[in-house]
Write a protein that holds these residues in place. Structure first.
Motif, PDB file in Angstrom:
ATOM      1  N   SER A  26     -26.193  52.613 -21.479  1.00  0.00           N
ATOM      2  CA  SER A  26     -24.838  53.183 -21.453  1.00  0.00           C
ATOM      3  C   SER A  26     -24.747  54.344 -22.435  1.00  0.00           C
ATOM      4  O   SER A  26     -25.549  54.451 -23.368  1.00  0.00           O
ATOM      5  CB  SER A  26     -23.796  52.113 -21.787  1.00  0.00           C
ATOM      6  OG  SER A  26     -24.047  51.582 -23.078  1.00  0.00           O
ATOM      7  N   THR A  28     -22.421  56.278 -25.213  1.00  0.00           N
ATOM      8  CA  THR A  28     -21.261  56.108 -26.101  1.00  0.00           C
ATOM      9  C   THR A  28     -21.196  57.283 -27.083  1.00  0.00           C
ATOM     10  O   THR A  28     -22.197  57.946 -27.352  1.00  0.00           O
ATOM     11  CB  THR A  28     -21.369  54.796 -26.913  1.00  0.00           C
ATOM     12  OG1 THR A  28     -22.593  54.806 -27.657  1.00  0.00           O
ATOM     13  CG2 THR A  28     -21.352  53.592 -25.982  1.00  0.00           C
ATOM     14  N   TYR A  29     -19.996  57.490 -27.599  1.00  0.00           N
ATOM     15  CA  TYR A  29     -19.795  58.597 -28.547  1.00  0.00           C
ATOM     16  C   TYR A  29     -19.986  58.079 -29.966  1.00  0.00           C
ATOM     17  O   TYR A  29     -19.353  57.114 -30.391  1.00  0.00           O
ATOM     18  CB  TYR A  29     -18.401  59.182 -28.384  1.00  0.00           C
ATOM     19  CG  TYR A  29     -18.145  60.381 -29.272  1.00  0.00           C
ATOM     20  CD1 TYR A  29     -18.680  61.631 -28.962  1.00  0.00           C
ATOM     21  CD2 TYR A  29     -17.376  60.243 -30.438  1.00  0.00           C
ATOM     22  CE1 TYR A  29     -18.456  62.715 -29.781  1.00  0.00           C
ATOM     23  CE2 TYR A  29     -17.150  61.329 -31.261  1.00  0.00           C
ATOM     24  CZ  TYR A  29     -17.691  62.563 -30.930  1.00  0.00           C
ATOM     25  OH  TYR A  29     -17.469  63.647 -31.746  1.00  0.00           O
ATOM     26  N   ASP A  36     -22.645  62.331 -27.920  1.00  0.00           N
ATOM     27  CA  ASP A  36     -22.913  61.162 -27.085  1.00  0.00           C
ATOM     28  C   ASP A  36     -24.361  60.703 -27.273  1.00  0.00           C
ATOM     29  O   ASP A  36     -25.279  61.527 -27.309  1.00  0.00           O
ATOM     30  CB  ASP A  36     -22.685  61.498 -25.602  1.00  0.00           C
ATOM     31  CG  ASP A  36     -21.205  61.684 -25.288  1.00  0.00           C
ATOM     32  OD1 ASP A  36     -20.376  61.081 -26.001  1.00  0.00           O
ATOM     33  OD2 ASP A  36     -20.887  62.430 -24.348  1.00  0.00           O
ATOM     34  N   ARG A  39     -27.254  54.067 -25.438  1.00  0.00           N
ATOM     35  CA  ARG A  39     -27.451  52.738 -26.005  1.00  0.00           C
ATOM     36  C   ARG A  39     -28.107  51.843 -24.945  1.00  0.00           C
ATOM     37  O   ARG A  39     -27.774  51.920 -23.776  1.00  0.00           O
ATOM     38  CB  ARG A  39     -26.118  52.115 -26.419  1.00  0.00           C
ATOM     39  CG  ARG A  39     -25.314  52.956 -27.392  1.00  0.00           C
ATOM     40  CD  ARG A  39     -25.878  52.876 -28.801  1.00  0.00           C
ATOM     41  NE  ARG A  39     -25.014  53.563 -29.751  1.00  0.00           N
ATOM     42  CZ  ARG A  39     -25.352  53.830 -30.997  1.00  0.00           C
ATOM     43  NH1 ARG A  39     -26.563  53.489 -31.441  1.00  0.00           N
ATOM     44  NH2 ARG A  39     -24.516  54.447 -31.814  1.00  0.00           N
TER      45      ARG A  39
END
Length: 244
Positions: A26, A28-29, A36, A39
């Motif tokens: 995924s 994520t920020y 970004d 993960r």
């Protein structure tokens, strides 16, 4: 309320009953670096039918907890790449087994031919001795010796002895040498392969794989590399890359 769903890649299969490991990636920020980042998280996922293989892309869905770490199940196989890999691996093993069986059969046939030739040589030596012995024997002994002579002559379709026509092809040195090479290498094949797969023999391994395969070596899995190396080693025309 909708159940939690993820799309992931099966990275491990067969180590636990009805369980596979699925890796979900995924984005994520990250506030610390203001960008970004990707993960990855691995989930133990319930696979009721043991259908998934390594390499499959699947959709997993949240379920009531089965165990402390297992609370997802396979909902759908999106791409069955793992099934294709498993099929390829099965076919590759079958092909290698057939090639090895063919080599063993060839070795056995050539060994039998060699043994037959050796037996024929021994019989002809006996025939020669009996013929010389029959000349100086008594009448009774001579009848028995003549019978032995006729039996050997009939066995090999020899009309007279000594015979001016070729009775035996003794050009067996190359066949005997090849048989010895194949037998020796087949006995030590596991040791040779382990040595070639070690880091210190990497250059030699690359040289052989470049010679026998049209594909890029980096694209060849270790088991495929071993199969190609085995085929090269068991060919007596090729020099053994490892000293025995």
């Amino acid at each position: 309320m909708a159940r939690q769903n993820f799309i992931g890649l099966v990275v491990s299969q067969g180590k636990m009953h009805k369980t596979v490991k699925v890796r979900v990636q995924s984005k994520t920020y990250d506030k610390k670096i203001n960008k970004d980042v990707l993960r990855r998280k691995d989930y133990l996922v319930h696979d009721e039918g043991n259908l998934c293989k390594e390499g499959d892309i699947v959709r997993i869905e949240a379920i009531p907890k089965i165990s402390a770490r297992k609370y997802f199940a396979i909902a759908e196989i999106k791409v069955d790449k793992g099934q294709q890999f498993a099929l390829y691996e099965t076919l590759a093993k079958k092909k290698v087994a057939e090639e090895e069986k063919s080599l063993v059969n060839e070795f056995i046939n050539r060994r039998n031919e060699l043994e037959t030739t050796i037996n024929k040589v021994e019989d002809l030596k006996i025939l020669d001795r009996i013929v010389n012995k029959a000349k100086n024997s008594s009448e009774t002994d001579r009848e028995n010796l003549v019978k032995e002579i006729n039996d050997i002559k009939q066995k090999y379709n020899i009309k007279s002895w000594p015979n001016v026509e070729p009775v035996l092809d003794l050009d067996i040195s190359k066949a005997s040498k090849d048989l010895s090479i194949i037998e020796n290498r087949y006995t030590h094949i596991h040791k040779i392969l382990e040595t070639l797969m070690s880091p210190e023999y990497n250059d030699k391994k690359v040289e052989i794989l470049t010679q026998v395969s049209k594909k890029d070596i980096e694209d060849l899995k270790p088991n495929v590399q071993k199969n190609l190396l085995r085929k090269f080693i068991l060919d007596p025309k090729n020099e053994c890359p490892v000293s025995l």
